[in-house]
Design a protein around this motif. Structure first.
Motif, PDB file in Angstrom:
ATOM      1  N   UNK A   6       0.818  -1.203   0.000  1.00  0.00           N
ATOM      2  CA  UNK A   6       0.000   0.000   0.000  1.00  0.00           C
ATOM      3  C   UNK A   6       0.855   1.256   0.000  1.00  0.00           C
ATOM      4  N   UNK A   7       2.054   1.182  -0.570  1.00  0.00           N
ATOM      5  CA  UNK A   7       2.904   2.368  -0.604  1.00  0.00           C
ATOM      6  C   UNK A   7       2.824   3.020  -1.971  1.00  0.00           C
ATOM      7  N   UNK A   8       2.108   4.155  -2.077  1.00  0.00           N
ATOM      8  CA  UNK A   8       2.152   4.850  -3.356  1.00  0.00           C
ATOM      9  C   UNK A   8       3.609   5.168  -3.701  1.00  0.00           C
ATOM     10  N   UNK A   9       3.968   5.029  -4.977  1.00  0.00           N
ATOM     11  CA  UNK A   9       5.370   5.173  -5.383  1.00  0.00           C
ATOM     12  C   UNK A   9       5.978   6.492  -4.949  1.00  0.00           C
ATOM     13  N   UNK A  10       5.122   7.515  -4.867  1.00  0.00           N
ATOM     14  CA  UNK A  10       5.669   8.843  -4.602  1.00  0.00           C
ATOM     15  C   UNK A  10       6.072   9.036  -3.138  1.00  0.00           C
ATOM     16  N   UNK A  11       5.710   8.118  -2.225  1.00  0.00           N
ATOM     17  CA  UNK A  11       5.991   8.349  -0.805  1.00  0.00           C
ATOM     18  C   UNK A  11       7.384   7.837  -0.426  1.00  0.00           C
ATOM     19  N   UNK A  12       8.106   8.616   0.410  1.00  0.00           N
ATOM     20  CA  UNK A  12       9.406   8.130   0.859  1.00  0.00           C
ATOM     21  C   UNK A  12       9.245   6.889   1.748  1.00  0.00           C
ATOM     22  N   UNK A  13      10.172   5.954   1.667  1.00  0.00           N
ATOM     23  CA  UNK A  13      10.058   4.724   2.467  1.00  0.00           C
ATOM     24  C   UNK A  13      10.540   4.988   3.889  1.00  0.00           C
ATOM     25  N   UNK A  14       9.849   4.434   4.895  1.00  0.00           N
ATOM     26  CA  UNK A  14      10.311   4.586   6.275  1.00  0.00           C
ATOM     27  C   UNK A  14      11.527   3.705   6.546  1.00  0.00           C
ATOM     28  N   UNK A  15      12.217   3.960   7.656  1.00  0.00           N
ATOM     29  CA  UNK A  15      13.361   3.134   8.048  1.00  0.00           C
ATOM     30  C   UNK A  15      12.895   1.774   8.550  1.00  0.00           C
ATOM     31  N   UNK A  16      13.852   0.841   8.748  1.00  0.00           N
ATOM     32  CA  UNK A  16      13.487  -0.524   9.125  1.00  0.00           C
ATOM     33  C   UNK A  16      12.745  -0.620  10.459  1.00  0.00           C
ATOM     34  N   UNK A  17      13.137   0.184  11.474  1.00  0.00           N
ATOM     35  CA  UNK A  17      12.461   0.004  12.766  1.00  0.00           C
ATOM     36  C   UNK A  17      11.039   0.559  12.710  1.00  0.00           C
ATOM     37  N   UNK A 281      -8.348  11.895   4.601  1.00  0.00           N
ATOM     38  CA  UNK A 281      -7.055  12.281   4.028  1.00  0.00           C
ATOM     39  C   UNK A 281      -5.939  11.736   4.925  1.00  0.00           C
ATOM     40  N   UNK A 282      -4.840  11.353   4.293  1.00  0.00           N
ATOM     41  CA  UNK A 282      -3.695  10.850   5.058  1.00  0.00           C
ATOM     42  C   UNK A 282      -2.493  11.749   4.783  1.00  0.00           C
ATOM     43  N   UNK A 283      -1.658  11.921   5.818  1.00  0.00           N
ATOM     44  CA  UNK A 283      -0.470  12.765   5.645  1.00  0.00           C
ATOM     45  C   UNK A 283       0.771  11.982   6.051  1.00  0.00           C
ATOM     46  N   UNK A 284       1.723  11.961   5.134  1.00  0.00           N
ATOM     47  CA  UNK A 284       2.994  11.304   5.419  1.00  0.00           C
ATOM     48  C   UNK A 284       4.089  12.140   4.783  1.00  0.00           C
ATOM     49  N   UNK A 285       4.985  12.647   5.629  1.00  0.00           N
ATOM     50  CA  UNK A 285       6.102  13.492   5.162  1.00  0.00           C
ATOM     51  C   UNK A 285       5.625  14.620   4.235  1.00  0.00           C
ATOM     52  N   UNK A 286       4.590  15.307   4.688  1.00  0.00           N
ATOM     53  CA  UNK A 286       4.048  16.475   3.975  1.00  0.00           C
ATOM     54  C   UNK A 286       3.457  16.134   2.607  1.00  0.00           C
ATOM     55  N   UNK A 287       3.172  14.851   2.370  1.00  0.00           N
ATOM     56  CA  UNK A 287       2.427  14.494   1.162  1.00  0.00           C
ATOM     57  C   UNK A 287       1.044  14.047   1.611  1.00  0.00           C
ATOM     58  N   UNK A 288       0.040  14.555   0.928  1.00  0.00           N
ATOM     59  CA  UNK A 288      -1.333  14.169   1.260  1.00  0.00           C
ATOM     60  C   UNK A 288      -1.808  13.144   0.243  1.00  0.00           C
ATOM     61  N   UNK A 289      -2.465  12.098   0.721  1.00  0.00           N
ATOM     62  CA  UNK A 289      -3.023  11.101  -0.196  1.00  0.00           C
ATOM     63  C   UNK A 289      -4.234  10.461   0.484  1.00  0.00           C
ATOM     64  N   UNK A 290      -4.903   9.545  -0.220  1.00  0.00           N
ATOM     65  CA  UNK A 290      -6.186   9.061   0.294  1.00  0.00           C
ATOM     66  C   UNK A 290      -6.209   7.615   0.757  1.00  0.00           C
TER      67      UNK A 290
END
Ligand code: SAM
Length: 396
Positions: A6-17, A281-290
């Motif tokens: 469920x990771x839209x390509x445009x979102x940065x990936x989180x770290x392993x932990x 709406x969802x917010x992750x690293x200043x990107x908004x998506x649904x």
């Protein structure tokens, strides 16, 4: 579950932990869905994703508030944007304390503590007597951040701040919550082929979360949805948690006022035919998506506030509706330009960012129109200056 699914390509990936934390939470939610027979209403999913102790977005340790994605933050709020927000809000808060003859403050969902520190300093500068500033936050994790901010920015007043684990039965004073209602779980309903169904969360064979719809089971929900007179394909949220919260705080308030500031609309605008996709709406690293299934526990999930329902919930308790207007109008009425005027324009290093932030807080294209302020009161007869012009109660 494959967390990348469920990771839209445009979102940065989180770290392993962080990913491991998200996977632990996802496993817990999957187990709960299985135990519930394969389906959970969306508000329960949202509650777990935001508030699961140690793992949810607000229950865990992510940065959340800030200006840039590089600092690990996801979104910015008005108190984080500029100290002028707190300095201006302090004026109607002071007027409400004085008009009700009360001396206590309580803030819900205090974020990093910026609003608290700013209000404490501004009330002191205005010579307003107050005894305590209580903070109530579902996020225990934020408590230490709030304490550090208040000790650094309002050291002389920090001893008046306390954190509550439970609400008192009664409260006399002024309550505030900035962007708290939008963080409360919502239920989702889908209209298709002339019928409403409740949208919840199920798990696919491959372990991924997926939306799944069930018939609407409660007659109250069915009656409310029918009253919206929606035609055609439509997705709507309902706000039981925000309404229950408003009822609780307005019941608790025996004298004083409650200010709730958030983005949203009155009912007739909220459920407008053109808003057929809802407002989740969802917010992750200043990107908004649904997509609420991206990185459960690592991203914010929010919905706009339906202010007519909030007004009804407060008034049902016998509280007075003190006012309802746009944030821009409220801050202008409360004197934000005078507060800005206290900064010397020749001091461009301070003045320019402050003027820029005021523009963001007031502008119709930014926060000035989408954000609203609603206030309830008991024992206040006068109209507050902040609601003296442009009150929109009649639109609710
Ligand atoms: C979007 S943040 C806003 C933080 C801060 N007020 C600001 O403007 O920067 C929402 C906050 O509301 C809190 N919250 C949500 N529901 C709450 C409730 N029922 N009681 C107290 N706090 C709540 C969350 O834990 C979170 O800290």
């Amino acid at each position: 579950m494959n967390p990348k699914a469920h990771q839209p390509d445009s979102l940065p990936a989180p770290g392993p932990s962080a990913l491991a934390q998200s996977e632990t939470l996802a496993a817990q939610i999957r187990a709960e869905i299985a135990q519930a027979g394969g389906w959970l209403p969306f508000d329960r999913y949202m509650e777990r994703a935001l508030y699961a102790p140690g793992l949810g977005y607000y229950g865990g340790g992510s940065v959340k508030f800030g200006r840039r994605p590089e600092d690990g933050s996801d979104f910015i709020t008005a108190p984080e944007l500029s100290p002028l927000f707190a300095a201006t809000l302090a004026r109607p808060v002071a007027q409400a304390l004085e008009a009700s003859g009360t001396h206590h403050l309580m803030e819900f969902g205090a974020g990093t503590g910026k609003l608290a520190a700013g209000l404490l300093n501004a009330l002191e500068a205005l010579n307003v007597p107050f005894d305590t500033y209580s903070i109530v936050d579902l996020s225990g994790e934020l408590r230490e951040r709030q304490r550090a901010t208040i000790e650094a920015e309002a050291p002389a007043l920090a001893s008046r701040v306390r954190w509550l684990d439970a609400l008192p039965e009664q409260f006399e004073g002024v309550l505030m919550g900035n962007e708290v209602l939008d963080a409360m779980p919502v239920r989702l309903f889908v209209h298709a082929a002339d019928a409403w169904r409740e949208r919840g969360v199920a798990v696919h064979d491959d372990g991924e979360f997926a939306f799944d719809e069930r018939p609407v089971s409660s007659p109250e929900d069915a009656a409310f949805l029918a009253s919206l007179e929606i035609e055609g394909a439509y997705l709507a949220e309902t706000h039981d948690a925000a309404r229950a919260f408003t009822r609780t705080i307005c019941t608790m308030l025996t004298r004083g006022a409650a200010f709730l500031i958030d983005y949203g609309f009155p009912r007739h605008e909220y459920y407008h035919a053109q808003r057929e996709q809802g407002t989740l709406m969802c917010h992750y690293r200043h990107r908004a998506h649904g997509d609420p299934f991206v990185y459960p526990g690592l991203q914010d999930i929010t919905a706009h506030v339906e202010f007519t329902g909030i007004a009804e919930a407060g008034v049902e308790t016998g509280a007075d509706l003190l006012g309802y207007t746009s944030q821009g109008r409220f801050l202008l009425n409360a004197g934000i330009t005078e507060v800005l005027g206290d900064i010397d324009p020749a001091d461009s290093a301070r003045f320019l960012p402050a003027a820029n932030a005021v523009q963001k807080l007031l502008s119709e294209a930014e926060m000035g129109e989408l954000f609203k302020v609603i206030a309830f009161s008991r024992g206040i007869e006068e109209t507050l200056d902040a609601f003296a012009s442009g009150d929109r109660t009649h639109t609710l």
